[in-house]
Design a protein around this motif. Structure first.
Motif, PDB file in Angstrom:
ATOM      1  N   LEU A 376       0.828  -1.209   0.000  1.00 36.80           N
ATOM      2  CA  LEU A 376       0.000   0.000   0.000  1.00 36.80           C
ATOM      3  C   LEU A 376       0.864   1.262   0.000  1.00 36.80           C
ATOM      4  O   LEU A 376       0.553   2.242  -0.690  1.00 36.80           O
ATOM      5  CB  LEU A 376      -0.938  -0.007   1.201  1.00 36.80           C
ATOM      6  CG  LEU A 376      -2.003  -1.120   1.191  1.00 36.80           C
ATOM      7  CD1 LEU A 376      -2.748  -1.160   2.522  1.00 36.80           C
ATOM      8  CD2 LEU A 376      -2.975  -0.941   0.028  1.00 36.80           C
ATOM      9  N   ILE A 377       1.949   1.248   0.765  1.00 36.93           N
ATOM     10  CA  ILE A 377       2.837   2.420   0.800  1.00 36.93           C
ATOM     11  C   ILE A 377       3.491   2.647  -0.567  1.00 36.93           C
ATOM     12  O   ILE A 377       3.524   3.771  -1.081  1.00 36.93           O
ATOM     13  CB  ILE A 377       3.905   2.245   1.901  1.00 36.93           C
ATOM     14  CG1 ILE A 377       3.253   2.363   3.279  1.00 36.93           C
ATOM     15  CG2 ILE A 377       5.021   3.278   1.752  1.00 36.93           C
ATOM     16  CD1 ILE A 377       4.176   1.985   4.423  1.00 36.93           C
ATOM     17  N   GLU A 378       3.988   1.569  -1.181  1.00 36.75           N
ATOM     18  CA  GLU A 378       4.599   1.707  -2.510  1.00 36.75           C
ATOM     19  C   GLU A 378       3.586   2.225  -3.525  1.00 36.75           C
ATOM     20  O   GLU A 378       3.913   3.070  -4.367  1.00 36.75           O
ATOM     21  CB  GLU A 378       5.153   0.361  -2.976  1.00 36.75           C
ATOM     22  CG  GLU A 378       6.430  -0.076  -2.288  1.00 36.75           C
ATOM     23  CD  GLU A 378       6.980  -1.365  -2.869  1.00 36.75           C
ATOM     24  OE1 GLU A 378       6.653  -1.681  -4.031  1.00 36.75           O
ATOM     25  OE2 GLU A 378       7.724  -2.059  -2.162  1.00 36.75           O
ATOM     26  N   ALA A 384      -1.144   5.833  -6.762  1.00 38.79           N
ATOM     27  CA  ALA A 384      -2.277   4.924  -6.926  1.00 38.79           C
ATOM     28  C   ALA A 384      -3.591   5.516  -6.430  1.00 38.79           C
ATOM     29  O   ALA A 384      -4.644   5.293  -7.038  1.00 38.79           O
ATOM     30  CB  ALA A 384      -1.997   3.611  -6.196  1.00 38.79           C
ATOM     31  N   PHE A 385      -3.542   6.283  -5.322  1.00 39.17           N
ATOM     32  CA  PHE A 385      -4.783   6.808  -4.758  1.00 39.17           C
ATOM     33  C   PHE A 385      -5.510   7.703  -5.763  1.00 39.17           C
ATOM     34  O   PHE A 385      -6.708   7.547  -6.007  1.00 39.17           O
ATOM     35  CB  PHE A 385      -4.476   7.587  -3.477  1.00 39.17           C
ATOM     36  CG  PHE A 385      -5.697   7.933  -2.678  1.00 39.17           C
ATOM     37  CD1 PHE A 385      -6.208   7.039  -1.749  1.00 39.17           C
ATOM     38  CD2 PHE A 385      -6.353   9.144  -2.859  1.00 39.17           C
ATOM     39  CE1 PHE A 385      -7.343   7.353  -1.008  1.00 39.17           C
ATOM     40  CE2 PHE A 385      -7.490   9.458  -2.130  1.00 39.17           C
ATOM     41  CZ  PHE A 385      -7.992   8.560  -1.206  1.00 39.17           C
ATOM     42  N   GLN A 386      -4.778   8.620  -6.376  1.00 38.30           N
ATOM     43  CA  GLN A 386      -5.389   9.542  -7.340  1.00 38.30           C
ATOM     44  C   GLN A 386      -5.882   8.799  -8.591  1.00 38.30           C
ATOM     45  O   GLN A 386      -6.935   9.109  -9.141  1.00 38.30           O
ATOM     46  CB  GLN A 386      -4.387  10.631  -7.732  1.00 38.30           C
ATOM     47  CG  GLN A 386      -4.068  11.636  -6.634  1.00 38.30           C
ATOM     48  CD  GLN A 386      -3.096  11.063  -5.604  1.00 38.30           C
ATOM     49  OE1 GLN A 386      -2.464  10.036  -5.834  1.00 38.30           O
ATOM     50  NE2 GLN A 386      -2.992  11.738  -4.469  1.00 38.30           N
ATOM     51  N   PHE A 411      -5.961   2.363   1.781  1.00 38.77           N
ATOM     52  CA  PHE A 411      -4.905   3.375   1.690  1.00 38.77           C
ATOM     53  C   PHE A 411      -4.984   4.407   2.820  1.00 38.77           C
ATOM     54  O   PHE A 411      -3.961   4.998   3.199  1.00 38.77           O
ATOM     55  CB  PHE A 411      -5.003   4.127   0.357  1.00 38.77           C
ATOM     56  CG  PHE A 411      -4.458   3.371  -0.821  1.00 38.77           C
ATOM     57  CD1 PHE A 411      -3.295   2.622  -0.724  1.00 38.77           C
ATOM     58  CD2 PHE A 411      -5.098   3.429  -2.053  1.00 38.77           C
ATOM     59  CE1 PHE A 411      -2.789   1.933  -1.806  1.00 38.77           C
ATOM     60  CE2 PHE A 411      -4.607   2.749  -3.155  1.00 38.77           C
ATOM     61  CZ  PHE A 411      -3.454   1.994  -3.029  1.00 38.77           C
ATOM     62  N   ASN A 412      -6.181   4.660   3.340  1.00 41.34           N
ATOM     63  CA  ASN A 412      -6.390   5.791   4.265  1.00 41.34           C
ATOM     64  C   ASN A 412      -5.400   5.870   5.429  1.00 41.34           C
ATOM     65  O   ASN A 412      -4.863   6.942   5.713  1.00 41.34           O
ATOM     66  CB  ASN A 412      -7.833   5.783   4.778  1.00 41.34           C
ATOM     67  CG  ASN A 412      -8.785   6.409   3.775  1.00 41.34           C
ATOM     68  OD1 ASN A 412      -8.401   7.345   3.053  1.00 41.34           O
ATOM     69  ND2 ASN A 412     -10.002   5.914   3.697  1.00 41.34           N
ATOM     70  N   PRO A 413      -5.102   4.763   6.114  1.00 40.50           N
ATOM     71  CA  PRO A 413      -4.176   4.878   7.260  1.00 40.50           C
ATOM     72  C   PRO A 413      -2.750   5.251   6.863  1.00 40.50           C
ATOM     73  O   PRO A 413      -1.961   5.675   7.721  1.00 40.50           O
ATOM     74  CB  PRO A 413      -4.218   3.464   7.870  1.00 40.50           C
ATOM     75  CG  PRO A 413      -5.473   2.847   7.367  1.00 40.50           C
ATOM     76  CD  PRO A 413      -5.681   3.422   6.013  1.00 40.50           C
TER      77      PRO A 413
END
Length: 433
Positions: A376-378, A384-386, A411-413
């Motif tokens: 998720l961090i990578e 990725a979020f956008q 992703f939120n945290p």
């Protein structure tokens, strides 16, 4: 249709004015359907003449009446109008100075009876294992098919594919080493007859046929490799059940992987990716494990990174299937390219590629909790979020939408201070975030 005259240097003003005129095709030389100059005029039972290609298309679309008279046709026979064709050719020659090219004398189209006769010869040659006779008949069909698309359709419509597949199987059983040239010629001819019907699949999917196809993949001739690889692709695309039989052949996985690792032609690589996709889509984890151990994950990631849309989509499909089991996911986690490449392909390559990319990231973040945070961090770091927000905005399939939504929640945290937008992917797009 009008033919424009070219202006020539050194002519008088009066001649210049003449060259500005247009040459008109005589009305009776035009096809009533296309309104173009007829190249192969044929007359129907209604007495009206049409260009063969146009009237055949009209009849194939399910029309049973003459387009001009609306009269129901007593027969669908198309009688060549040789007199009119010669008149058209003479007119072309008379006007060649105006850029008109003489239409060639058309070859007489092959008939269903002729096709049936030659297919009977192939069956007879198959029964007698007459290699020479079969090759002659195969070459005759190939010559017919090259003459026109109409001939090719006639050949296919009269059941050529299963007859050829049955011949392939018989000669493969006899000896694929001794009959290699004939087997390749049959495959070359069948290239114009895909997709395969059920009967053709039965013969090409036999144990002897599959073994001969794999054997042909080892030949040095690229065209032989290509014909065999395409046949395997079409066979598994038509009936994936043949994948288990193919996988049971010693060395086939190594051969397929080599076409990915050391490409010899784009068509072979694409076909190999399709065959591998069907193989790794089966529940046989031993087969998946063998591909992973060969290094397939790294190889497909390189293809995804560097290839055009069609190849990229196929490679993403293979990676997506490999990530269904633990060993494949571990190889993906260990490769630094995995997440950046997958995120990059979201929206860059529309269609299945985007769906495969989202689903693969979802698998990598969900199935192995110990890797979830790193994945998720990578993904956040490469935007990725956008991209997922934009994907939901422009629209996608229900399954992809569900996985994209779940990823956004995951992703939120990790979002604070980690997001990075790849601006090239959002240029000239209106964003609501």
């Amino acid at each position: 249709m009008m033919f424009g005259w070219r202006r020539r240097k050194g002519k008088s003003q009066k001649q210049d004015n003449i060259h500005k005129k247009e040459l008109e095709i005589p009305g009776h030389f035009r096809c009533p359907i296309s309104l173009d100059l007829m190249k192969d005029p044929v007359t129907l039972s209604s007495g009206i003449t049409y260009d063969r290609e146009s009237i055949e298309k009209w009849l194939e679309d399910g029309n049973f009446a003459c387009p001009v008279t609306s009269q129901v046709l007593r027969s669908f026979d198309q009688i060549p109008n040789h007199s009119l064709r010669r008149m058209i050719q003479e007119w072309c020659v008379e006007n060649r100075n105006f850029g008109v090219e003489r239409i060639p004398t058309p070859r007489i189209p092959v008939t269903s009876a002729e096709v049936s006769e030659i297919l009977s010869r192939i069956t007879e040659s198959r029964n007698q294992l007459d290699q020479v006779g079969c090759r002659d008949s195969v070459q005759k069909i190939k010559d017919w098919g090259m003459e026109s698309e109409r001939n090719r359709r006639c050949i296919v419509a009269n059941g050529a594919a299963p007859v050829l597949a049955a011949a392939y199987d018989a000669f493969a059983i006899d000896s694929f080493e001794r009959n290699a040239m004939l087997l390749d010629e049959i495959l070359s001819l069948m290239n114009s007859m895909y997709p395969l019907d059920e009967e053709s699949c039965k013969f090409l999917g036999s144990n002897a046929s599959l073994r001969s196809l794999v054997w042909l993949l080892k030949c040095s001739d690229i065209s032989v490799k290509q014909n065999s690889m395409i046949a395997l692709k079409e066979l598994l695309s038509a009936d994936q059940r043949h994948g288990e039989s193919l996988a049971a052949i010693d060395g086939v996985n190594e051969i397929l992987f080599k076409f990915i690792k050391e490409p010899v032609s784009p068509s072979i690589t694409k076909a190999s990716l399709t065959v591998i996709f069907h193989l790794v889509s089966s529940p046989n984890e031993n087969m998946k494990s063998e591909f992973v151990q060969l290094g397939l994950v790294s190889s497909v990631l390189e293809i995804i990174m560097e290839s055009e849309k069609s190849m990229c989509e196929k490679a993403l499909g293979v990676l997506h299937q490999l990530c269904d089991f633990k060993e494949g996911r571990e190889q993906a986690y260990d490769n630094a390219l995995t997440i950046p490449v997958l995120v990059k392909k979201i929206l860059r390559v529309p269609g299945l590629a985007t769906e495969y990319s989202v689903s693969t990231i979802w698998k990598l973040s969900k199935y192995e909790k110990k890797h979830e945070g790193r994945v998720l961090i990578e993904a956040l770091q490469v935007g990725a979020f956008q991209k997922l927000l934009l994907l939901l905005q422009v629209g996608c399939g229900d399954d992809t939408k569900e996985k994209a939504t779940e990823l956004l929640k995951l992703f939120n945290p990790y979002r604070a201070g980690l997001e990075c937008i790849e601006t090239a992917d959002f240029k000239n797009l209106n964003r609501s975030f």
